[in-house]
Motif scaffolding. Sequence first.
Motif, short mmCIF file in Angstrom:
data_model
loop_
_atom_site.label_atom_id
_atom_site.label_comp_id
_atom_site.label_asym_id
_atom_site.label_seq_id
_atom_site.Cartn_x
_atom_site.Cartn_y
_atom_site.Cartn_z
N TRP A 130 6.98 -10.08 -0.72
CA TRP A 130 6.48 -11.13 -1.50
C TRP A 130 4.89 -11.28 -1.03
CZ3 TRP A 130 5.90 -16.68 -0.93
CH2 TRP A 130 5.75 -17.54 -2.40
N ASP A 131 4.36 -11.40 -2.32
CA ASP A 131 2.94 -12.05 -2.08
C ASP A 131 2.52 -13.31 -2.64
OD1 ASP A 131 0.13 -12.44 -2.39
OD2 ASP A 131 -0.31 -10.68 -3.91
N ARG A 132 2.43 -14.14 -1.76
CA ARG A 132 2.19 -15.72 -2.05
C ARG A 132 1.39 -15.93 -2.97
NH1 ARG A 132 1.25 -20.73 2.20
NH2 ARG A 132 1.44 -22.44 0.57
N ALA A 133 0.23 -15.07 -2.97
CA ALA A 133 -1.02 -15.41 -3.98
C ALA A 133 -0.50 -14.83 -5.41
CB ALA A 133 -2.11 -14.46 -3.30
N SER A 134 0.61 -14.08 -5.46
CA SER A 134 0.81 -13.74 -6.76
C SER A 134 1.52 -14.92 -7.65
CB SER A 134 1.62 -12.49 -6.77
OG SER A 134 2.98 -12.81 -6.17
N ASP A 135 1.70 -14.55 -9.08
CA ASP A 135 2.50 -15.48 -9.55
C ASP A 135 3.95 -15.32 -9.93
OD1 ASP A 135 -0.08 -17.00 -10.44
OD2 ASP A 135 -0.24 -15.58 -12.15
N THR A 136 4.37 -14.11 -8.96
CA THR A 136 5.54 -13.90 -9.26
C THR A 136 6.55 -14.67 -8.46
OG1 THR A 136 5.50 -12.37 -7.27
CG2 THR A 136 5.13 -11.38 -9.58
N PRO A 137 7.60 -15.11 -8.71
CA PRO A 137 8.81 -16.16 -7.69
C PRO A 137 9.27 -15.09 -6.52
CG PRO A 137 9.89 -15.38 -9.82
CD PRO A 137 8.23 -15.02 -10.09
N PRO A 138 9.44 -16.00 -5.63
CA PRO A 138 10.01 -15.08 -4.31
C PRO A 138 11.22 -14.52 -4.52
CG PRO A 138 9.46 -17.53 -3.94
CD PRO A 138 9.55 -17.55 -5.31
N PRO A 139 11.71 -13.51 -3.81
CA PRO A 139 12.88 -12.74 -3.95
C PRO A 139 14.08 -13.39 -3.45
CG PRO A 139 11.60 -12.01 -1.86
CD PRO A 139 10.76 -12.98 -2.66
N ASP A 140 15.10 -13.08 -3.70
CA ASP A 140 16.39 -13.77 -3.24
C ASP A 140 16.59 -13.81 -1.48
OD1 ASP A 140 17.03 -14.30 -5.59
OD2 ASP A 140 18.93 -13.28 -5.78
N LEU A 141 17.03 -14.73 -1.15
CA LEU A 141 17.02 -14.68 0.31
C LEU A 141 18.11 -13.85 1.00
CD1 LEU A 141 16.81 -18.97 1.17
CD2 LEU A 141 14.93 -16.98 1.08
N PRO A 142 17.99 -13.16 2.00
CA PRO A 142 18.98 -12.22 2.47
C PRO A 142 20.09 -13.25 3.14
CG PRO A 142 16.80 -11.59 3.22
CD PRO A 142 16.62 -13.08 2.52
N ALA A 143 21.37 -12.55 3.26
CA ALA A 143 22.27 -13.53 3.91
C ALA A 143 22.05 -13.95 5.21
CB ALA A 143 23.61 -12.46 3.72
N GLU A 144 21.43 -13.02 6.03
CA GLU A 144 21.14 -13.32 7.41
C GLU A 144 20.20 -14.75 7.17
OE1 GLU A 144 18.84 -12.02 11.43
OE2 GLU A 144 18.81 -10.56 9.54
N VAL A 145 19.17 -14.66 6.65
CA VAL A 145 18.18 -15.71 6.43
C VAL A 145 18.84 -17.22 6.21
CG1 VAL A 145 16.23 -16.75 5.34
CG2 VAL A 145 16.20 -14.33 5.97
N VAL A 146 19.92 -16.93 5.07
CA VAL A 146 20.64 -18.07 4.78
C VAL A 146 21.83 -18.40 5.72
CG1 VAL A 146 22.63 -18.75 3.06
CG2 VAL A 146 20.81 -17.50 2.37
N GLU A 147 22.22 -17.70 6.35
CA GLU A 147 23.04 -18.03 7.53
C GLU A 147 22.49 -18.71 8.87
OE1 GLU A 147 26.17 -15.96 10.98
OE2 GLU A 147 25.28 -14.89 9.20
N VAL A 148 21.26 -18.15 9.13
CA VAL A 148 20.33 -18.73 10.23
C VAL A 148 19.96 -19.68 9.81
CG1 VAL A 148 18.53 -18.55 11.57
CG2 VAL A 148 19.74 -16.46 11.23
N THR A 149 19.57 -20.28 8.57
CA THR A 149 18.97 -21.56 8.13
C THR A 149 20.19 -22.68 8.13
OG1 THR A 149 17.32 -20.48 6.79
CG2 THR A 149 17.83 -22.74 6.10
#
Length: 287
Positions: A252-271
């Motif tokens: 994901w390019d934070r400087a773009s106007d596009t929304p972020p991608p879905d969070l992967p399962a691992e990121v969800v679990e660790v969070t």
Amino acid sequence: MPLDVPGAQHLHSGKVRDLYELEGGELLMVASDRISAFDFVLSPGIPDKGEILTRMSLWWFDQLLDIVPNHVISTQVPERVRGRALVCEKLEMFPVECVVRGYLTGSGLADYRATGEVCGVALPEGLVDGSRLPEPIFTPATKADLGEHDENVSFEAIVETIGREAAEDVRTLTLEVYARAESVARARGIVLADTKLEFGRRPDGTIVLADEVLTPDSSRFWPADTWEPGRAQASYDKQYVRDWLVSPESGWDRASDTPPPDLPAEVVEVTRERYVQAYEQLTGERF
């Protein structure tokens, strides 16, 4: 979409919370499992997050009762939102994010590197990411609408918004809350780097602590035993999500106007694990 809650009329949805009015006129504040970063609400949510935020806020409200009253009336809520909702007072909310920083990082660090100041407060030379400040500083921000970005402002800008007396009162309360919370957290092995609070006013003029308080959504929590200025710190908050979003892995390019991608399962679990760890380490209770 907010839940349909029997006996409650939906009033407003923020990035995380949904607000309803009950038949008796009180407010019902529901904490969802939504998570936001960089002013986007992300998908999917973090399981149990709303309940963790609610339970942690209640625990902190109790720790702070001798400093400032809070808006909680009852935890007896409709079954559909049990565990993640509070019945609260209606208040005249101040349109201000009351931010206090005891350590330098995030947007405060960016401001410091550019100007040597944070929200008009001059700081010593030579500070780095994670530096402990000589004393905590009040660095307010405007409260932005959904999808907009809170903007750091000076104390005088807050005076213009809510008046000098109220501005001085919320500054004093914010610093007192931080001093208490920082001490409590440190005794439990956690550095409270910064936090943001929200206050409202009762019809009689009493200032009341509202919304959430000292959660991983509104604060930066760092493990005390690994804190080391000069680098990014490990954290018990949603910094893990922010870090993944700006990593090459997310694409994901934070400087773009596009929304972020879905969070992967691992990121969800660790969070989720980090939110649970913050709750258990601070409160001493099992989630």
